[in-house]
Design a protein around this motif. Structure first.
Motif, PDB file in Angstrom:
ATOM      1  N   PHE A  60     -70.247  28.060 -25.421  1.00 45.69           N
ATOM      2  CA  PHE A  60     -69.826  26.914 -26.233  1.00 45.69           C
ATOM      3  C   PHE A  60     -70.343  25.595 -25.663  1.00 45.69           C
ATOM      4  O   PHE A  60     -70.806  24.727 -26.397  1.00 45.69           O
ATOM      5  N   ILE A  61     -70.268  25.446 -24.321  1.00 48.60           N
ATOM      6  CA  ILE A  61     -70.712  24.188 -23.710  1.00 48.60           C
ATOM      7  C   ILE A  61     -72.201  24.216 -23.377  1.00 48.60           C
ATOM      8  O   ILE A  61     -72.721  23.288 -22.770  1.00 48.60           O
ATOM      9  N   ASN A  62     -72.872  25.304 -23.803  1.00 50.64           N
ATOM     10  CA  ASN A  62     -74.314  25.436 -23.598  1.00 50.64           C
ATOM     11  C   ASN A  62     -74.667  25.401 -22.118  1.00 50.64           C
ATOM     12  O   ASN A  62     -75.614  24.747 -21.703  1.00 50.64           O
ATOM     13  N   HIS A  63     -73.895  26.135 -21.336  1.00 47.91           N
ATOM     14  CA  HIS A  63     -74.103  26.184 -19.889  1.00 47.91           C
ATOM     15  C   HIS A  63     -75.233  27.152 -19.558  1.00 47.91           C
ATOM     16  O   HIS A  63     -75.227  28.293 -19.981  1.00 47.91           O
ATOM     17  N   GLU A  64     -76.220  26.663 -18.818  1.00 45.11           N
ATOM     18  CA  GLU A  64     -77.362  27.492 -18.417  1.00 45.11           C
ATOM     19  C   GLU A  64     -76.967  28.335 -17.214  1.00 45.11           C
ATOM     20  O   GLU A  64     -76.652  27.798 -16.150  1.00 45.11           O
ATOM     21  N   PRO A  65     -76.967  29.675 -17.337  1.00 42.75           N
ATOM     22  CA  PRO A  65     -76.600  30.495 -16.181  1.00 42.75           C
ATOM     23  C   PRO A  65     -77.636  30.380 -15.064  1.00 42.75           C
ATOM     24  O   PRO A  65     -78.827  30.232 -15.328  1.00 42.75           O
ATOM     25  N   LYS A  66     -77.153  30.440 -13.839  1.00 41.76           N
ATOM     26  CA  LYS A  66     -78.049  30.391 -12.688  1.00 41.76           C
ATOM     27  C   LYS A  66     -78.646  31.781 -12.475  1.00 41.76           C
ATOM     28  O   LYS A  66     -77.965  32.788 -12.678  1.00 41.76           O
ATOM     29  N   PRO A  67     -79.888  31.842 -12.040  1.00 37.17           N
ATOM     30  CA  PRO A  67     -80.483  33.159 -11.788  1.00 37.17           C
ATOM     31  C   PRO A  67     -79.806  33.841 -10.595  1.00 37.17           C
ATOM     32  O   PRO A  67     -79.369  33.181  -9.654  1.00 37.17           O
ATOM     33  N   PHE A  68     -79.718  35.152 -10.667  1.00 39.69           N
ATOM     34  CA  PHE A  68     -79.079  35.920  -9.602  1.00 39.69           C
ATOM     35  C   PHE A  68     -79.944  35.888  -8.345  1.00 39.69           C
ATOM     36  O   PHE A  68     -81.148  36.102  -8.406  1.00 39.69           O
ATOM     37  N   LYS A  69     -79.318  35.597  -7.206  1.00 36.51           N
ATOM     38  CA  LYS A  69     -80.005  35.660  -5.918  1.00 36.51           C
ATOM     39  C   LYS A  69     -79.193  36.564  -5.002  1.00 36.51           C
ATOM     40  O   LYS A  69     -78.014  36.303  -4.769  1.00 36.51           O
ATOM     41  N   PRO A  70     -79.797  37.636  -4.496  1.00 40.15           N
ATOM     42  CA  PRO A  70     -79.043  38.508  -3.598  1.00 40.15           C
ATOM     43  C   PRO A  70     -78.691  37.797  -2.289  1.00 40.15           C
ATOM     44  O   PRO A  70     -79.410  36.890  -1.856  1.00 40.15           O
ATOM     45  N   MET A  71     -77.578  38.190  -1.687  1.00 36.65           N
ATOM     46  CA  MET A  71     -77.178  37.604  -0.422  1.00 36.65           C
ATOM     47  C   MET A  71     -78.063  38.137   0.699  1.00 36.65           C
ATOM     48  O   MET A  71     -78.373  39.322   0.721  1.00 36.65           O
TER      49      MET A  71
END
Length: 78
Positions: A60-71
């Motif tokens: 709804f807020i058009n939030h861009e997901p962050k790409p997954f980075k392994p620990m």
């Protein structure tokens, strides 16, 4: 840290007058008895409902997901 809010004397008087209103008291009691937590089902937290809510809210807020980075840490302790 709380910020103190100042209200005028007129607003204070209006709020004090509202506290005497029987209909406001009845309305607040009705709200109190009808409220519910949408993430609690059968007395337990429903994780699926929470994830669904967060996913839809982010969309709804058009939030861009962050790409997954392994620990990277090799020695993680709790």
């Amino acid at each position: 840290m709380q910020k103190e809010i100042e209200i005028s004397q007129k607003a204070t008087d209006e709020l004090l007058e509202l506290t005497k209103s029987e209909s406001i008291k009845i309305d607040m009691e009705t709200l109190k008895h009808q409220r519910h937590n949408p993430f609690i089902k059968n007395g337990k937290v429903n994780i699926d409902a929470y994830i669904e809510f967060v996913t839809q809210f982010n969309e709804f807020i058009n939030h861009e997901p962050k790409p997954f980075k392994p620990m990277i840490d090799r020695d993680m302790r709790l």
